[in-house]
Design an enzyme around this catalytic site. Structure first.
Site: not given
Ligand SMILES: Cc1ncc(C[n+]2csc(CCOP(=O)(O)OP(=O)(O)O)c2C)c(N)n1
Lengths: 326, 322
Positions: A60, A129
């Site tokens: 972000e 959230h």
């Molecule tokens: C700072 C932030 N930005 C966006 C999100 C929304 N979000 C939640 S999980 C996710 C994807 C995370 O991907 P990864 O770290 O690869 O974990 P996975 O879900 O694949 O286990 C996003 C974009 C968040 N929770 N926190």
């Protein structure tokens, strides 16, 4: 007029602005193929391609900062932050960069960008959230803060936001995404700083934002049958704030309730209450009441979350407390 | 180093526990019994099981939004987890946290986290603290491939590196951050190469091979405990389900059926099962018993959760301050 959902109305505003102005482009997490987690950007990737609908990495601070740079150099970025809770991750970019640049540089350079995000509890998404801290941004000079409560407003205000030369925080509401309302097909704008009188009434002015507008209107309907008339005002933009419409109404009714989903302490409620206390205290016939979230983080457990969310009952309670002054 | 029969069966049991827990949540969600969001760990069991099996009870972990597997492997009790998912007062967080925030500081679980990357600096701080307090505790920090792009990843690794902190960064590379594939969100193939910039060892391991994960995690944790500093351990794996239980058709909007199918064929549990049976470490009957008794544990966790009370209205105002 045809009806669109709030999400579709925002989508249409993005589409029409991108068609008209090549400088407008979108950045955000999962806004491309996925269409945004609330489907607000659905279909735009197919229409405009990955150059103008950019799926960003989870960074972000990186992409909001990049939007500031792009805006300073001739583009008009519209950035989506998936939930307002995540604006904290890029707060420096918003507060110290995006908001300050124009002033700090003595008016040299401008940051015509929009940061779209959303507030609202009620989906069992817990404390990180579900927050509604849009008033944070009203506290920062240099930012415009927009809070649409209907599909019609969402479309018109977003176009104004994109065309504005200032940085705008465009705060949507999760509960509203699926609500429908009339939205003209044509391109239109709604000026900032112009409140909408949602309902006329003699007894109590209620300044309400986002979903609190709809909740208040429902309560107003019931109360009208009992002879209590609420006057309901939706400011639509919290900065600039339409002081005149609020003050005129309070001068007429002599009573004020401010209903906003943010936490009450230091919320927009306090600002509006102070405005009336400073400029119309002699018209007041009753204490000013605030309806908002309690001073706790958003709880997960459904029964607690329901209590947490300010709703019709809280508005009714506030009106009840003012009955003695009617 | 060969693993003992007990070690292998322990790893197997942990993976089965995670699998069955998650499958039960999937079912409860589909039936609308539990509220909120659930990001399931199905397919990634070998990472949590392999890494946490190397930890001592006094060690710490930080977890993620996809955290059920981590906390189960670290020793959390299923009934308190289940009660939390139901939003009950008897849950780990008294119903205030839900799926994404399960924590039990007493068993070293410093919390799942709703912020992508949010746990990284916290893990660094826990490691700093154990160093300052002169203990030999190690902290394991779980996070995803998507979260490895967040600024805190770089800040956290650098801080751990310059202070030689006892922390192991475990990147679970399941190839997606919600809908964005790793190819789209970073141009490196192995996230472990990022360790070079912070002068720490970087290792990539097959995250569906629990034995390999166990062995590599063991090395990194021993290094950390010996005061030799942090390691970045990348485990390549895959989530079978969608990003969360509301993701249409298990994420078919952004990944193909064939891709999911291919990864399901590489099931970490089946893989260990073949080893166990092939080497005659366990009989089919013994393995069957593990599934059955775990199912029983989950049944009683669900029952406990169902029978538990919801929090009372006044509980809303409790715990804002300590
Ligand atoms: C700072 C932030 N930005 C966006 C999100 C929304 N979000 C939640 S999980 C996710 C994807 C995370 O991907 P990864 O770290 O690869 O974990 P996975 O879900 O694949 O286990 C996003 C974009 C968040 N929770 N926190």
């Amino acid at each position: 007029m045809r009806e669109l959902t709030y999400a579709q109305a925002i989508n249409e505003a993005l589409l029409q602005n991108m068609e008209r102005d090549e400088r407008v482009f979108l950045m955000g997490e999962d806004i491309g193929k996925y269409g945004g987690i609330f489907q607000v950007t659905a279909g735009l990737l197919d229409r405009f391609g990955p150059q103008r609908v950019m799926d960003t990495p989870i960074s972000e601070a990186g992409f909001v900062g990049a939007a500031v740079g792009a805006a300073m150099t001739g583009m008009r970025p519209v950035v989506e932050i998936m939930f307002i809770d995540f604006t904290t991750v890029c707060m420096d970019m918003i507060v110290n960069q995006m908001a300050k640049i124009h002033y700090m540089f003595g008016g040299r350079g401008k940051v015509p960008m929009v940061l779209r995000t959303n507030i609202g509890a009620g989906r069992g998404a817990a404390a990180q959230h579900s927050q509604s801290f849009h008033a944070f941004f009203v506290h920062i000079p240099g930012l415009m803060v927009v809070t649409p409560s209907s599909p019609y407003d969402a479309k018109g205000l977003l176009t104004t936001a994109i065309q504005d030369d200032n940085p705008v925080i465009f705060v949507e509401h999760k509960k509203l995404y699926a609500t429908k309302g009339p939205v003209p097909e044509e391109f239109y704008t709604i000026p900032f700083g112009r409140a909408e009188l949602k309902r006329k009434g003699r007894h109590i002015t209620v300044v309400a934002t986002h979903e609190m507008v709809n909740r208040t209107l429902r309560v107003a309907e019931e109360l009208a049958r009992q002879g209590v008339e609420l006057e309901v005002i939706d400011p639509r933009t919290l900065r600039p704030l339409d002081q005149e419409t609020i003050l005129d109404s309070v001068k007429k009714t002599g009573r004020l309730i401010v209903a906003d989903e943010g936490p009450v302490t230091c919320g927009i409620h306090a600002e509006i209450a102070a405005l009336v206390a400073e400029q119309a205290v002699e018209y007041l016939q009753a204490p000013i009441l605030r309806v908002g979230s309690p001073d706790t983080p958003v709880p997960f457990s459904p029964p607690l979350e329901q209590i947490y969310i300010p709703d019709e009952e809280d508005i009714r309670d506030a009106v009840e407390r003012l009955r003695a002054y009617l | 180093m060969e693993l003992s029969r007990e070690q292998l069966l322990f790893l197997y049991t942990t993976m089965v526990k995670i699998r069955l827990f998650e499958e039960r949540i999937q079912d409860l969600y589909a039936r609308g019994v539990v509220p909120g969001l659930a990001h399931l760990y199905v397919g990634q069991e070998a990472v949590a099981a392999g890494v946490c099996a190397q930890l001592e009870p006094r060690d710490y972990i930080t977890s993620t939004h996809r955290g059920h597997g981590h906390v189960i492997a670290k020793g959390a009790q299923l009934k308190y987890m289940m009660a939390e998912l139901f939003g009950k007062k008897t849950g780990y967080c008294k119903g205030k946290g839900g799926s994404m925030h399960i924590a039990d500081v007493e068993i070293g679980v410093l919390g799942a986290n709703g912020i992508a990357g949010g746990g990284i600096p916290i893990a660094v701080g826990a490691a700093l603290s154990s160093k300052m307090r002169g203990t030999d505790q190690v902290t394991v920090c779980f996070f995803g491939d998507g979260s490895s792009n967040n600024g805190v990843f770089h800040e956290g690794l650098n801080l751990a590196s310059v202070n030689r902190l006892p922390v192991v960064f475990v990147c679970e590379n399941n190839l997606y951050g919600i809908s964005v594939s790793q190819k789209q969100h970073q141009l490196i193939e192995d996230i472990s190469v990022r360790s070079i910039a912070y002068s720490m060892p970087g290792v990539t391991v097959d995250g569906n091979d629990v034995v390999a994960v166990f062995q590599e995690a063991g090395k990194a944790i021993r290094r950390a405990r010996a005061g030799e500093g942090p390691t970045l351990l990348e485990c390549k794996t895959y989530r079978w389900r969608g990003h969360h239980e509301g993701d249409p058709n298990q994420g078919r909007r952004y990944r193909s059926m064939e891709e999911v199918q291919q990864w399901m064929e590489r099931c970490p549990i089946k893989r260990l099962e073949q080893t166990l049976l092939g080497k005659r470490i366990a009989t089919r009957k013994r393995l069957q018993e593990i599934w059955e008794s775990t199912r029983g544990e989950i049944d009683s966790a669900v029952q406990y959760a169902q029978e538990s009370p919801f929090p009372q209205p006044q509980d809303l105002y409790e715990d804002v301050y300590s």
